[in-house]
Design an enzyme around this catalytic site. Structure first.
Site, PDB file in Angstrom:
ATOM      1  CB  CYS A  85      -4.510  -2.692   7.157  1.00  0.00           C
ATOM      2  SG  CYS A  85      -3.442  -4.085   6.779  1.00  0.00           S
ATOM      3  CG  PHE A 102      -8.469  -5.522  -1.984  1.00  0.00           C
ATOM      4  CD1 PHE A 102      -8.585  -4.232  -1.483  1.00  0.00           C
ATOM      5  CD2 PHE A 102      -8.241  -5.683  -3.340  1.00  0.00           C
ATOM      6  CE1 PHE A 102      -8.486  -3.125  -2.320  1.00  0.00           C
ATOM      7  CE2 PHE A 102      -8.148  -4.592  -4.190  1.00  0.00           C
ATOM      8  CZ  PHE A 102      -8.265  -3.304  -3.677  1.00  0.00           C
ATOM      9  CB  THR A 146      -0.907  -0.014   1.249  1.00  0.00           C
ATOM     10  OG1 THR A 146      -1.628  -1.242   1.251  1.00  0.00           O
ATOM     11  CG2 THR A 146      -1.872   1.154   1.256  1.00  0.00           C
TER      12      THR A 146
HETATM   13  C1  UGA Z   1      -8.023  -5.147   6.373  1.00  0.00           C
HETATM   14  C2  UGA Z   1      -8.998  -5.221   5.198  1.00  0.00           C
HETATM   15  O1  UGA Z   1     -10.215  -5.848   5.625  1.00  0.00           O
HETATM   16  C3  UGA Z   1      -8.394  -6.007   4.031  1.00  0.00           C
HETATM   17  O2  UGA Z   1      -9.281  -5.980   2.914  1.00  0.00           O
HETATM   18  C4  UGA Z   1      -7.070  -5.346   3.635  1.00  0.00           C
HETATM   19  O3  UGA Z   1      -6.414  -6.073   2.588  1.00  0.00           O
HETATM   20  C5  UGA Z   1      -6.151  -5.323   4.847  1.00  0.00           C
HETATM   21  O4  UGA Z   1      -6.791  -4.585   5.910  1.00  0.00           O
HETATM   22  C6  UGA Z   1      -4.866  -4.656   4.423  1.00  0.00           C
HETATM   23  O5  UGA Z   1      -4.892  -3.472   4.076  1.00  0.00           O
HETATM   24  O6  UGA Z   1      -3.840  -5.349   4.304  1.00  0.00           O
HETATM   25  P1  UGA Z   1      -7.298  -6.847   8.327  1.00  0.00           P
HETATM   26  O7  UGA Z   1      -6.595  -5.666   8.930  1.00  0.00           O
HETATM   27  O8  UGA Z   1      -6.568  -8.132   8.198  1.00  0.00           O
HETATM   28  O9  UGA Z   1      -7.814  -6.485   6.843  1.00  0.00           O
HETATM   29  O10 UGA Z   1      -8.558  -7.177   9.239  1.00  0.00           O
HETATM   30  P2  UGA Z   1     -10.135  -6.875   9.214  1.00  0.00           P
HETATM   31  O11 UGA Z   1     -10.857  -8.153   9.160  1.00  0.00           O
HETATM   32  O12 UGA Z   1     -10.484  -5.866   8.190  1.00  0.00           O
HETATM   33  O13 UGA Z   1     -10.352  -6.257  10.667  1.00  0.00           O
HETATM   34  C7  UGA Z   1      -9.696  -5.051  11.066  1.00  0.00           C
HETATM   35  C8  UGA Z   1     -10.113  -4.671  12.467  1.00  0.00           C
HETATM   36  O14 UGA Z   1     -11.457  -4.196  12.483  1.00  0.00           O
HETATM   37  C9  UGA Z   1     -10.060  -5.785  13.506  1.00  0.00           C
HETATM   38  O15 UGA Z   1      -9.478  -5.276  14.692  1.00  0.00           O
HETATM   39  C10 UGA Z   1     -11.518  -6.144  13.736  1.00  0.00           C
HETATM   40  O16 UGA Z   1     -11.752  -6.670  15.023  1.00  0.00           O
HETATM   41  C11 UGA Z   1     -12.172  -4.794  13.560  1.00  0.00           C
HETATM   42  N1  UGA Z   1     -13.593  -4.855  13.178  1.00  0.00           N
HETATM   43  C12 UGA Z   1     -13.962  -5.413  11.988  1.00  0.00           C
HETATM   44  C13 UGA Z   1     -14.553  -4.289  14.001  1.00  0.00           C
HETATM   45  O17 UGA Z   1     -14.239  -3.749  15.091  1.00  0.00           O
HETATM   46  N2  UGA Z   1     -15.860  -4.327  13.619  1.00  0.00           N
HETATM   47  C14 UGA Z   1     -16.254  -4.870  12.443  1.00  0.00           C
HETATM   48  O18 UGA Z   1     -17.475  -4.851  12.144  1.00  0.00           O
HETATM   49  C15 UGA Z   1     -15.280  -5.442  11.612  1.00  0.00           C
END
Ligand code: UGA
Length: 429
Positions: free
Chosen positions: A258, A150, A121
């Site tokens: 991220c 992604f 990124t």
């Molecule tokens: C995120 C994006 O979802 C990916 O598409 C992207 O490729 C990635 O960043 C990146 O840029 O490399 P990631 O950080 O692995 O992925 O995890 P997520 O599943 O997106 O969760 C991120 C955070 O949000 C976690 O702490 C999760 O607990 C929190 N979260 C997620 C919430 O608090 N509420 C939600 O409804 C969803």
């Protein structure tokens, strides 16, 4: 095709292993000798379901090799995926030193006309600066492209095999066709665009998802004030296809390598470009204050945290990963320790990475029951599956106190009350 994947972090290892599985000849290149030695033995430096099996398969089929030597990797390569880290500098700016040094090394070692694909990124348009470094150091022809990644941690392998979309940013039809060909075996929609727009899609996607989460958290706080049930509210708004039901779960907020970095990065980039993207500042602000919101709510019930025995279930920033980067448990633990609490924690996978962060400031339990025994307050911080349907009778018996802080809104307050707990959640009635 002969491909080098440069950088063996989350994106690099997973991309290398998946591309090898599609039959390409892959060199995984990294400057860290220890990491490369482990990868040569099929040992992944990160916990990611399905990754080690895929690595071992690639090594056995001799489709996947690892090296620290640019010359060796680039000898036959004609496509290079840049997957090095782009962390956040203290100023909020995107730290590009790994990208710059990778490009310099590529330029010095390039042997064949190559397509250099930015997967990291990076600030949209940075390839124009990278071209200057290339031109100063090589006469071999090259072209830049961008295919932002992604994948999510915890589901990285299955996300890479089953993407929703593949974004291909190029400056020529030839590069576009090469990248379409490489991704031929994968499902998902394709969007071909220019390089700057492709990179903007990555920042805009992560920022939008982070906005959704902070929006849900802000609505949850209003639900607390007005007596509404945030889960029903989120379900209700998610039924509108234009909104969608995902990423609307309120709780302690988002962490990881991220979202926090990318919203700050885009905020900074926008400012530099001449636009004050205040919305993103507010998204960070809401997220950064979620832990304090939960703790203040709990303090209203217990008075203060001094000498209280607290159990934290889950330390990783999300389930199915051992990644602690920007985990909400970091401010949670630090604030509780400052308030004089004693902390015992359990995480199914992330204990070792958590030890690097917290050292001996907290106690690490072997399982959830050992962690819970005799605690005054239980805080559920990461929504691992094993915390979703816990035996509440047993937990209540093991605990000394009865405060259940549900940092991921997994439990129904009414059920918990029935079992004798005092429930602390967000936006729940
Ligand atoms: C995120 C994006 O979802 C990916 O598409 C992207 O490729 C990635 O960043 C990146 O840029 O490399 P990631 O950080 O692995 O992925 O995890 P997520 O599943 O997106 O969760 C991120 C955070 O949000 C976690 O702490 C999760 O607990 C929190 N979260 C997620 C919430 O608090 N509420 C939600 O409804 C969803």
């Amino acid at each position: 095709m002969n491909i080098t994947v440069l950088g063996t972090g989350y994106v690099g290892i997973v991309s290398a292993a998946v591309l090898a599985d599609f039959g390409h000849n892959i060199w995984g290149l990294d400057i860290d000798p220890k990491r490369v030695e482990n990868l040569k033995k099929g040992k992944s430096p990160i916990y990611e379901p399905g990754l080690e099996e895929l690595l071992q398969k690639g090594l056995e089929n001799q489709k996947l090799q690892f090296t620290t030597d640019y010359g060796q990797a680039l000898e036959k390569t004609d496509i290079i995926f840049i997957c090095v880290g782009t962390p956040q500098a203290e100023s909020g700016e995107v730290e590009l030193k790994y990208v710059y040094s990778a490009i310099e090394q590529i330029a010095k070692n390039l042997q064949n006309p190559s397509l250099i694909v930015l997967k990291s990124t990076v600030p949209p348009g940075i390839h124009l600066k990278l071209k200057e470094i290339m031109d100063q150091n090589t006469k071999v022809s090259y072209e830049f492209a961008s295919t932002p990644e992604f994948l999510r941690e915890g589901t990285a392998v299955s996300d890479t095999f089953n993407p929703d979309r593949i974004i291909i940013g190029t400056e020529s039809e030839k590069a576009q066709n090469t990248l379409l060909e490489i991704h031929k075996g994968l499902p998902g929609k394709r969007l071909c665009t220019d390089i700057i727009s492709a990179q903007m899609i990555k920042y805009a996607s992560n920022s939008f998802l982070a906005c959704k989460i902070s929006f849900a958290n802000a609505i949850a706080r209003i639900c607390d004030l007005l007596g509404a049930n945030v889960l029903d509210v989120m379900q209700g708004i998610g039924m509108d296809n234009r909104i969608g039901e995902k990423f609307l779960s309120p709780g302690l907020g988002f962490g990881g390598s991220c979202f926090p970095k990318d919203i700050k990065g885009l905020y900074f980039l926008s400012k530099q470009a001449g636009y004050d993207f205040k919305l993103l500042d507010e998204v960070s602000e809401i997220n950064d204050s979620q832990v304090a919101y939960y703790l203040t709510k709990t303090e209203k019930i217990i008075g203060n945290f001094a000498d209280k025995n607290i159990t934290i279930l889950g330390l990783a920033f999300k389930p199915d990963t051992d990644d602690m980067r920007e985990s909400r448990t970091i401010p949670l633990v630090n604030e509780l320790l400052e308030k004089g609490a004693k902390i015992t924690a359990y995480d199914p996978i992330a204990t070792e990475t958590a030890k690097v962060v917290f050292g001996d400031k907290i106690i690490y339990a072997k399982d959830k029951f050992e962690a819970i025994r005799d605690c005054d307050i239980l805080i559920l911080a990461t929504d691992w599956n094993e915390f979703k349907n816990m035996d509440l009778v047993k937990i209540k018996q093991l605990m000394k106190g009865n405060i259940f802080v549900d940092g991921r809104n997994l439990y129904n307050p009414k059920d918990l009350k029935q079992f004798g707990f005092v429930y602390v959640g967000i936006g729940r009635i």
